[in-house]
Design an enzyme around this catalytic site. Structure first.
Site, PDB file in Angstrom:
ATOM      1  N   SER A 148     -10.738  -0.312   6.378  1.00 40.64           N
ATOM      2  CA  SER A 148      -9.981  -0.143   5.140  1.00 40.64           C
ATOM      3  C   SER A 148      -9.291  -1.391   4.629  1.00 40.64           C
ATOM      4  O   SER A 148      -8.756  -1.384   3.522  1.00 40.64           O
ATOM      5  CB  SER A 148      -8.941   0.974   5.310  1.00 40.64           C
ATOM      6  N   LYS A 200       0.827  -1.201   0.000  1.00 44.74           N
ATOM      7  CA  LYS A 200       0.000   0.000   0.000  1.00 44.74           C
ATOM      8  C   LYS A 200       0.863   1.254   0.000  1.00 44.74           C
ATOM      9  O   LYS A 200       1.852   1.324   0.731  1.00 44.74           O
ATOM     10  CB  LYS A 200      -0.924  -0.028   1.221  1.00 44.74           C
ATOM     11  N   SER A 204      -9.743   2.030   2.409  1.00 41.34           N
ATOM     12  CA  SER A 204      -8.717   2.753   1.700  1.00 41.34           C
ATOM     13  C   SER A 204      -7.699   1.845   1.003  1.00 41.34           C
ATOM     14  O   SER A 204      -6.928   2.315   0.162  1.00 41.34           O
ATOM     15  CB  SER A 204      -7.987   3.695   2.665  1.00 41.34           C
TER      16      SER A 204
END
Length: 481
Positions: free
Chosen positions: A179, A80, A155
């Site tokens: 997320s 990420k 996210s």
């Protein structure tokens, strides 16, 4: 054969590497080829490190030849764009950080690399990971491989989209309001929110009880493998829990287990298709010999107020510190978030903490009679890829949702109750071809029972990507902003 390799599990890949029936170089090349084919449509990667990743794959190949492989040796992991990698830019989806070169590794990156993983790409995130859909002014819109009109969640949306698209074998995520689990559900993959402190993090979020680092994968076994690499105390994280918990791979069946379920957690509006798929999952557990009964937790919409009070007090205040005076560069939803009360009064924070205690007491009554709780992960699959809660309207089961980043996400109560382990697993598809998912929630720090139930469920209902099932991703570059 190439696409078959793209959806190969990490556990199977490791077996094939060890038996020398497959090379890490071959697997990585298949993933790269797939990314070159589908990235114009889904936009899951912010950065690609293909050349140096291929060098690492060749070294991994030599390690297998010598018989000295580590747990993730030669396995491609997409990281990420929030975690630091020495010498690499970490943007967190923001124009403000587009030149931010990391000087240290995040603890989870350190763990991946020490286990032999190959970081071949960065996955997209909404700006500052502050949304449950994934788009930003810096990277544009990330889209769901199953239907590019809709979001893969956020996210950790790029992580979920990449796993669904077959451009990585594993991916990491972070979860402060859902997320990890939201994109796992929307993308039809597995996502685990470990209990707070189980996986180390960096300051200041290692000291925020809502914040969690965790694994994402296409199978429960891969999620277990990855979690066992990431977990354990870290010398630079005082909140990390000791001793390290290793989740075993020989989990027994769940016959006789008692499971409670809730379709709405007491107050969510939930689409009928999500309800139907959750009830179908309930029947799978019953077929496996568990007793499954509907429960009333007693929660209400005050749970959202409590979560948002916390997020504004800690997460929002951090954004204020970093962003004030530079608002013109921010994505609309970040500006909106900053303008809706990012600094609650201490009294509000105290009230939120008191309500969190009430929530835990209510859930504890459920766990007094049941080993686990299951519920949907998200309330709807009909969230557009470019949805902006600061200006767009979202309707779920005929009801207009409040303008909140989490109003459609049934995940944030378990960030409030942060010591509960929660695993999201797929339950099927909605009519728009977007996957649905359910959360398997355990009592505080009881990760093993959660994985036991998930492994049993997956044995009865094979992983979504088994048997050659995968999204047909059409080349649609005009969709990418």
């Amino acid at each position: 054969m190439s696409n078959e390799l793209c959806y190969l599990s990490a556990t199977k890949a490791g077996e094939l590497f060890t038996s020398k029936k497959l090379s890490p170089v071959e697997l990585l090349q298949a993933l790269i080829n797939r990314a070159e084919q589908v990235e114009p449509s889904i936009n899951a990667f912010s950065f690609e490190y293909f050349d140096e990743a291929m060098d690492a794959a060749r070294l991994a190949e030599k390690s297998y030849m010598k018989g000295s492989a580590r747990p993730l040796e030669g396995i491609a992991v997409a990281v990420k764009d929030e975690e630091n990698i020495i010498g690499k830019v970490t943007t967190n989806g923001s124009l403000l950080l587009q030149d931010n070169v990391a000087q240290t590794h995040s603890p989870v990156v350190e763990r991946m690399l020490n286990a032999g993983a190959i970081i071949h790409a960065r996955t997209t995130t909404p700006e500052f990971s502050s949304n449950t859909v994934t788009h930003s002014r810096l990277w544009g819109v990330t889209r769901n491989p199953w239907n590019t009109e809709y979001t893969p969640g956020g996210s950790s949306g790029g992580a979920g989209a990449s796993l669904a698209a077959g451009t990585t074998t594993l991916a990491n995520g972070s979860d402060i309001a859902g997320s990890i689990r939201v994109p796992a559900s929307c993308s039809g993959v597995i996502g685990f929110k470990p209990p707070y402190g189980r996986v180390p993090d960096e300051s200041p979020y290692n000291l925020d009880t809502y914040a969690h680092q965790g694994p994402m994968a296409r199978t429960v076994a891969d999620c277990r493998l990855f979690q066992n690499v990431l977990s354990g105390p870290h010398p630079f994280d005082p909140a990390s829990v000791s001793p390290k918990l290793t989740i075993p791979d020989n989990l027994e069946n769940i016959r006789g287990m008692r499971i409670g379920y809730s379709l709405d957690l007491g107050y969510f509006s939930v689409d009928s298709e999500v309800r139907e798929n959750t009830l179908a999952a309930v029947e799978v557990f019953r077929h496996l010999g568990a007793t499954v009964e509907e429960v009333d937790i007693g929660w209400n919409s005050s749970c959202l107020t409590t979560a948002m009070t916390h997020l504004h007090a800690l997460f929002g205040s951090t954004l204020q510190r970093d962003c004030v005076g530079r608002e013109e560069q921010l994505t609309d939803y970040v500006r909106y978030f900053l303008g809706t009360g990012s600094s609650p009064q201490p009294k509000s924070v105290v009230e939120a903490n008191l309500h969190a205690g009430e929530m835990f007491a209510q859930l504890s009554k459920v766990f007094a009679s049941y080993d686990l709780l299951i519920c949907p992960t998200v309330a709807t699959t009909f969230v557009k890829a470019d949805f902006d809660y600061s200006k767009d309207t979202l309707i779920v089961d005929g009801e207009i949702m409040a303008p909140s980043l989490a109003s459609w996400c049934m995940t944030y109560p378990f960030n409030t109750l942060s010591r509960c382990p929660v695993l999201s697993v797929p339950t099927g598809f909605a009519s728009n071809d977007v996957p649905t998912g359910m959360q398997i929630v355990g009592p505080s720090f009881d990760d093993v029972t959660v994985f036991k139930a998930a492994m049993a469920y997956e044995s009865a209902k094979p992983p979504m990507y088994s048997g050659g099932l995968a999204p047909e991703i059409l080349q649609q570059p005009e969709l990418v902003m």
